[in-house]
Design a protein around this motif. Structure first.
Motif, PDB file in Angstrom:
ATOM      1  N   LYS A 286      -6.474  -0.632  -6.704  1.00  0.00           N
ATOM      2  CA  LYS A 286      -6.269  -1.843  -7.513  1.00  0.00           C
ATOM      3  C   LYS A 286      -5.371  -1.549  -8.714  1.00  0.00           C
ATOM      4  CE  LYS A 286     -10.574  -4.376  -6.606  1.00  0.00           C
ATOM      5  NZ  LYS A 286     -11.856  -4.828  -7.201  1.00  0.00           N
ATOM      6  N   ARG A 287      -5.680  -0.429  -9.406  1.00  0.00           N
ATOM      7  CA  ARG A 287      -4.879  -0.060 -10.579  1.00  0.00           C
ATOM      8  C   ARG A 287      -3.438   0.253 -10.186  1.00  0.00           C
ATOM      9  NH1 ARG A 287      -9.840   2.360 -12.585  1.00  0.00           N
ATOM     10  NH2 ARG A 287      -9.400   4.278 -11.416  1.00  0.00           N
ATOM     11  N   ALA A 288      -3.266   0.979  -9.074  1.00  0.00           N
ATOM     12  CA  ALA A 288      -1.915   1.338  -8.622  1.00  0.00           C
ATOM     13  C   ALA A 288      -1.111   0.095  -8.240  1.00  0.00           C
ATOM     14  CB  ALA A 288      -2.005   2.297  -7.444  1.00  0.00           C
ATOM     15  N   LEU A 289      -1.760  -0.835  -7.537  1.00  0.00           N
ATOM     16  CA  LEU A 289      -1.085  -2.075  -7.156  1.00  0.00           C
ATOM     17  C   LEU A 289      -0.751  -2.916  -8.384  1.00  0.00           C
ATOM     18  CD1 LEU A 289      -3.135  -3.107  -3.990  1.00  0.00           C
ATOM     19  CD2 LEU A 289      -0.729  -2.459  -4.051  1.00  0.00           C
ATOM     20  N   GLY A 290      -1.663  -2.925  -9.366  1.00  0.00           N
ATOM     21  CA  GLY A 290      -1.413  -3.655 -10.606  1.00  0.00           C
ATOM     22  C   GLY A 290      -0.210  -3.111 -11.346  1.00  0.00           C
ATOM     23  N   ARG A 291      -0.134  -1.769 -11.447  1.00  0.00           N
ATOM     24  CA  ARG A 291       1.012  -1.145 -12.113  1.00  0.00           C
ATOM     25  C   ARG A 291       2.310  -1.403 -11.347  1.00  0.00           C
ATOM     26  NH1 ARG A 291      -2.809   3.021 -13.601  1.00  0.00           N
ATOM     27  NH2 ARG A 291      -2.524   4.048 -11.580  1.00  0.00           N
ATOM     28  N   LEU A 292       2.231  -1.328 -10.013  1.00  0.00           N
ATOM     29  CA  LEU A 292       3.420  -1.552  -9.193  1.00  0.00           C
ATOM     30  C   LEU A 292       3.945  -2.970  -9.360  1.00  0.00           C
ATOM     31  CD1 LEU A 292       5.356  -0.528  -6.910  1.00  0.00           C
ATOM     32  CD2 LEU A 292       3.700  -1.442  -5.283  1.00  0.00           C
ATOM     33  N   LEU A 293       3.052  -3.955  -9.308  1.00  0.00           N
ATOM     34  CA  LEU A 293       3.459  -5.358  -9.430  1.00  0.00           C
ATOM     35  C   LEU A 293       3.954  -5.679 -10.831  1.00  0.00           C
ATOM     36  CD1 LEU A 293       0.606  -7.059  -7.352  1.00  0.00           C
ATOM     37  CD2 LEU A 293       2.980  -6.703  -6.665  1.00  0.00           C
ATOM     38  N   SER A 294       3.336  -5.066 -11.858  1.00  0.00           N
ATOM     39  CA  SER A 294       3.785  -5.307 -13.230  1.00  0.00           C
ATOM     40  C   SER A 294       5.170  -4.716 -13.455  1.00  0.00           C
ATOM     41  CB  SER A 294       2.777  -4.722 -14.225  1.00  0.00           C
ATOM     42  OG  SER A 294       2.680  -3.321 -14.074  1.00  0.00           O
ATOM     43  N   GLN A 295       5.426  -3.542 -12.846  1.00  0.00           N
ATOM     44  CA  GLN A 295       6.759  -2.937 -12.943  1.00  0.00           C
ATOM     45  C   GLN A 295       7.808  -3.809 -12.279  1.00  0.00           C
ATOM     46  OE1 GLN A 295       6.429   0.965 -11.212  1.00  0.00           O
ATOM     47  NE2 GLN A 295       5.225   1.789 -12.900  1.00  0.00           N
TER      48      GLN A 295
ATOM     49  N   ILE B 124       0.838  -1.201   0.000  1.00  0.00           N
ATOM     50  CA  ILE B 124       0.000   0.000   0.000  1.00  0.00           C
ATOM     51  C   ILE B 124       0.870   1.246   0.000  1.00  0.00           C
ATOM     52  CG2 ILE B 124      -1.647   1.346   1.373  1.00  0.00           C
ATOM     53  CD1 ILE B 124      -3.026  -0.984   0.160  1.00  0.00           C
ATOM     54  N   ILE B 125       1.902   1.270   0.842  1.00  0.00           N
ATOM     55  CA  ILE B 125       2.807   2.431   0.935  1.00  0.00           C
ATOM     56  C   ILE B 125       3.530   2.654  -0.380  1.00  0.00           C
ATOM     57  CG2 ILE B 125       4.865   3.338   2.091  1.00  0.00           C
ATOM     58  CD1 ILE B 125       3.974   1.778   4.604  1.00  0.00           C
ATOM     59  N   LEU B 126       4.042   1.567  -0.970  1.00  0.00           N
ATOM     60  CA  LEU B 126       4.773   1.673  -2.239  1.00  0.00           C
ATOM     61  C   LEU B 126       3.853   2.114  -3.370  1.00  0.00           C
ATOM     62  CD1 LEU B 126       7.029  -1.524  -2.039  1.00  0.00           C
ATOM     63  CD2 LEU B 126       7.761   0.860  -1.793  1.00  0.00           C
ATOM     64  N   ALA B 127       2.628   1.588  -3.398  1.00  0.00           N
ATOM     65  CA  ALA B 127       1.663   1.952  -4.444  1.00  0.00           C
ATOM     66  C   ALA B 127       1.307   3.431  -4.369  1.00  0.00           C
ATOM     67  CB  ALA B 127       0.412   1.091  -4.325  1.00  0.00           C
ATOM     68  N   VAL B 128       1.069   3.921  -3.159  1.00  0.00           N
ATOM     69  CA  VAL B 128       0.729   5.339  -2.981  1.00  0.00           C
ATOM     70  C   VAL B 128       1.901   6.232  -3.354  1.00  0.00           C
ATOM     71  CG1 VAL B 128       0.119   7.110  -1.270  1.00  0.00           C
ATOM     72  CG2 VAL B 128      -1.012   4.882  -1.205  1.00  0.00           C
ATOM     73  N   GLY B 129       3.101   5.811  -2.957  1.00  0.00           N
ATOM     74  CA  GLY B 129       4.285   6.618  -3.244  1.00  0.00           C
ATOM     75  C   GLY B 129       4.657   6.644  -4.713  1.00  0.00           C
ATOM     76  N   SER B 130       4.381   5.556  -5.445  1.00  0.00           N
ATOM     77  CA  SER B 130       4.825   5.457  -6.837  1.00  0.00           C
ATOM     78  C   SER B 130       3.805   5.957  -7.849  1.00  0.00           C
ATOM     79  CB  SER B 130       5.177   3.998  -7.163  1.00  0.00           C
ATOM     80  OG  SER B 130       4.033   3.166  -7.037  1.00  0.00           O
ATOM     81  N   ASP B 131       2.549   6.115  -7.444  1.00  0.00           N
ATOM     82  CA  ASP B 131       1.487   6.526  -8.368  1.00  0.00           C
ATOM     83  C   ASP B 131       1.074   7.969  -8.093  1.00  0.00           C
ATOM     84  OD1 ASP B 131      -0.873   6.839  -9.890  1.00  0.00           O
ATOM     85  OD2 ASP B 131      -1.291   4.690  -9.767  1.00  0.00           O
ATOM     86  N   SER B 132       1.299   8.845  -9.049  1.00  0.00           N
ATOM     87  CA  SER B 132       0.977  10.269  -8.872  1.00  0.00           C
ATOM     88  C   SER B 132      -0.527  10.511  -8.720  1.00  0.00           C
ATOM     89  CB  SER B 132       1.509  11.081 -10.060  1.00  0.00           C
ATOM     90  OG  SER B 132       0.953  10.600 -11.279  1.00  0.00           O
ATOM     91  N   HIS B 133      -1.356   9.591  -9.249  1.00  0.00           N
ATOM     92  CA  HIS B 133      -2.804   9.737  -9.121  1.00  0.00           C
ATOM     93  C   HIS B 133      -3.270   9.585  -7.661  1.00  0.00           C
ATOM     94  CE1 HIS B 133      -2.283   8.500 -13.372  1.00  0.00           C
ATOM     95  NE2 HIS B 133      -3.261   9.375 -13.581  1.00  0.00           N
ATOM     96  N   LEU B 134      -2.427   8.983  -6.844  1.00  0.00           N
ATOM     97  CA  LEU B 134      -2.797   8.745  -5.441  1.00  0.00           C
ATOM     98  C   LEU B 134      -2.155   9.755  -4.494  1.00  0.00           C
ATOM     99  CD1 LEU B 134      -2.557   4.837  -5.244  1.00  0.00           C
ATOM    100  CD2 LEU B 134      -4.497   6.260  -5.906  1.00  0.00           C
TER     101      LEU B 134
END
Length: 316
Positions: free
Chosen positions: A298-307, A45-55
């Motif tokens: 969900k989208r942020a986690l998907g992008r993070l895991l795909s990266q 959750i922390i990584l997804a929020v930090g890596s996605d500018s939309h969040l």
């Protein structure tokens, strides 16, 4: 002075969840799995929020802080319990016990405050949408979180200093799987009246104000939703509160069960089982609630895991 030195050298005994040798390996595997899932889920959750500018907005800023606190919250109690099960030893030193009490109070208080701040954020977003970016600016949000930390540091330090006045006998048994303030006060050899009064006053204040804030925020949100004419608008506005409401109900529901189990019955076993839900299971479920009920997450986690998957393939 002699009594103080004697107390500081005391080893407490944490009775734990069970004395059955056959259950120890099962408990170790179960709590290790829960702990790893909790840390991994909240870290994602922390990584997804930090890596996605939309969040990068107040709602997810508070959520990432909640995830960080939940990692620390669980790490205060579970690793020591796992260590004791692994080495077949129930001892915990005087200093370790005081540290557990101090950190536990900080993180449970921060959970309280952060859930309140998240409710206030939803109130401003739904009831004052035009002024949302002005009111909930990054400076103000950071100040609210910092103030919450300072309050909890001071309150916990007060309890710690009061506890250092107490004396304990050698081999004092604590009927719990970690050093919880109320349980430690029960087994003290000296008078704990001042400690007990401060504990109840602090608990009342730190629960009443946050709960009042959450109830006020949602009463205003419901009132605002009732004035909306469009059903789609109502659903869209309230859907942003769904995850938060689930976490609030889970947190305060399990906390209430701990309180009721300790007041209605004298059974320490029932209180410990309720505490497991409150201190171990709830922090594990929070990431699932927010990731499963929130499309942006969900989208942020998907992008993070795909990266991460792409980077691992490139390394190979």
């Amino acid at each position: 002075m002699e009594a103080e030195n004697h107390t500081r050298g005391t080893q407490f005994i944490l009775l734990g969840l069970s004395d059955d040798p056959e259950l120890q390996s099962i408990l170790f595997g179960l709590f290790l799995s829960i702990y790893l899932v909790t840390v991994l889920g909240n870290l994602l959750i922390i990584l997804a929020v930090g890596s996605d500018s939309h969040l990068h907005n107040p709602m997810y800023f508070f959520l990432s802080n909640l995830s960080f606190v939940d990692i620390c919250f669980t790490s205060t109690t579970v690793p020591k319990m796992l260590d004791n099960i692994h080495i077949h030893n129930k001892d915990i030193s005087y200093r370790q016990c005081l540290t557990q009490v101090y950190l536990f109070m900080i993180f449970v208080g921060m959970d309280n405050f952060l859930l309140t701040l998240m409710a206030y954020d939803r109130y401003v977003a739904i009831c004052h949408p035009l002024n949302y970016t002005v009111i909930m600016n990054p400076h103000f949000c950071g100040l609210l979180v910092l103030l919450s930390w300072l309050i909890m540091f001071c309150v916990s330090m007060l309890h710690l200093l009061l506890m250092m006045r107490l004396t304990f006998s050698v081999g004092t048994e604590i009927p719990h799987f970690f050093c919880e303030l109320a349980q430690v006060l029960k087994v003290a050899s000296s008078n704990t009246l001042i400690n007990t009064i401060c504990m109840y006053v602090a608990t009342a204040l730190l629960c009443v104000f946050p709960v009042t804030g959450i109830l006020f925020s949602y009463s205003q949100i419901v009132s605002s939703l009732l004035r909306m004419s469009s059903i789609v608008s109502k659903y869209k506005a309230f859907s942003t509160c769904g995850s938060h409401l689930c976490v609030v109900c889970l947190f305060y529901g399990t906390a209430l069960s701990v309180y009721l189990s300790s007041t209605v019955t004298d059974s320490s076993r029932g209180s410990m089982i309720a505490s497991v839900m409150y201190t171990v299971v709830t922090p594990m479920l929070n990431p699932f609630i927010y990731s499963l009920r929130n499309k942006d997450m969900k989208r942020a986690l998907g992008r993070l895991l795909s990266q991460r998957s792409l980077l691992s393939l490139m390394d190979q």
